[in-house]
Design a protein around this motif. Structure first.
Motif, PDB file in Angstrom:
ATOM      1  N   GLU A  33      11.518   1.425   2.509  1.00 58.85           N
ATOM      2  CA  GLU A  33      12.753   1.111   1.801  1.00 58.85           C
ATOM      3  C   GLU A  33      13.956   1.567   2.609  1.00 58.85           C
ATOM      4  OE1 GLU A  33      13.030   2.153  -2.272  1.00 58.85           O
ATOM      5  OE2 GLU A  33      11.218   1.055  -2.826  1.00 58.85           O
ATOM      6  N   THR A  34      15.042   0.821   2.476  1.00 58.18           N
ATOM      7  CA  THR A  34      16.303   1.169   3.114  1.00 58.18           C
ATOM      8  C   THR A  34      17.392   1.125   2.055  1.00 58.18           C
ATOM      9  OG1 THR A  34      16.948  -1.107   3.635  1.00 58.18           O
ATOM     10  CG2 THR A  34      15.526   0.019   5.240  1.00 58.18           C
ATOM     11  N   GLU A  35      18.618   1.335   2.485  1.00 57.15           N
ATOM     12  CA  GLU A  35      19.741   1.263   1.550  1.00 57.15           C
ATOM     13  C   GLU A  35      19.880  -0.139   0.968  1.00 57.15           C
ATOM     14  OE1 GLU A  35      24.488   1.518   2.115  1.00 57.15           O
ATOM     15  OE2 GLU A  35      23.360   3.256   2.866  1.00 57.15           O
ATOM     16  N   GLY A  89      11.548  -4.144   6.624  1.00 57.57           N
ATOM     17  CA  GLY A  89      10.716  -2.960   6.416  1.00 57.57           C
ATOM     18  C   GLY A  89       9.321  -3.251   5.895  1.00 57.57           C
TER      19      GLY A  89
END
Length: 197
Positions: free
Chosen positions: A179-181, A122
């Protein structure tokens, strides 16, 4: 020049602190990637060695990153990575290891490396150069690309903030984070709201 070298010195102090943060309580080992016409990293190596960090080099075209390494450094490569090198880097990072990647605004695009960072982590590295327009942050009025960023509060930056040291950046490119998990970000060096790219 001497002034610029002194300005960079404080930035180099972040590096051992960042490695210690990741490596915790063991002898720390890092390797510098070679084979892409990287920036001279001898001054960074000196700082790391003064902190008793073991330093190695590796050419990802001929070897994988040893699993005992805590972090890998990619210092402003001028040539792009091959798919096999990206896979080696990816395997290393998926083990929870660290990477310190420097991009220079004066370098050409690196499509493979930049696509990997964007798709899997990301991180979008823009093809630009940051110019700071807050006059109190500029080292020289005619060189807005050389400036002092805000240093965010973080365990990695404690010694710089507490020691009242300054960091100057030059020829910096802007980054964008998604941002991701699985991935979160903690920006440590920030421009003013007046900065442009």
């Amino acid at each position: 020049g001497e002034t610029l070298d002194n300005a960079y010195f404080a930035l180099e102090q972040l590096i051992p602190r960042a490695i210690a943060y990741v490596a915790k309580d063991k002898t720390q080992k890092v390797c510098f990637v070679t084979g892409h016409n990287e920036l001279d990293f001898s001054s960074v190596v000196s700082v790391l060695q003064e902190e008793n960090i073991e330093v190695y080099t590796i050419d990802l075209k001929t070897a994988s990153i040893p699993e005992e390494m805590d972090a890998v450094y990619i210092m402003a490569p001028q040539e792009d990575f091959l798919q096999a090198e990206i896979l080696s880097l990816d395997s290393f990072l998926k083990e929870g290891k660290g990477a310190h990647i420097v991009f220079d605004a004066r370098q050409k695009p690196l499509p493979m490396l930049e696509q990997y960072l964007q798709e899997f982590w990301g991180i979008t590295v823009h093809m630009d150069m940051i110019h700071e327009n807050e006059t109190s942050r500029i080292l020289d009025a005619g060189q807005k690309y050389m400036f002092m960023p805000d240093v965010a509060s973080h365990v990695i930056t404690e010694n710089i903030r507490e020691g009242n040291k300054s960091i100057f950046l030059t020829s910096a490119r802007s980054l964008e984070f998604a941002e991701t998990e699985d991935v979160t970000f903690a920006p440590l060096l920030l421009t003013s709201e007046k900065a442009v790219s």
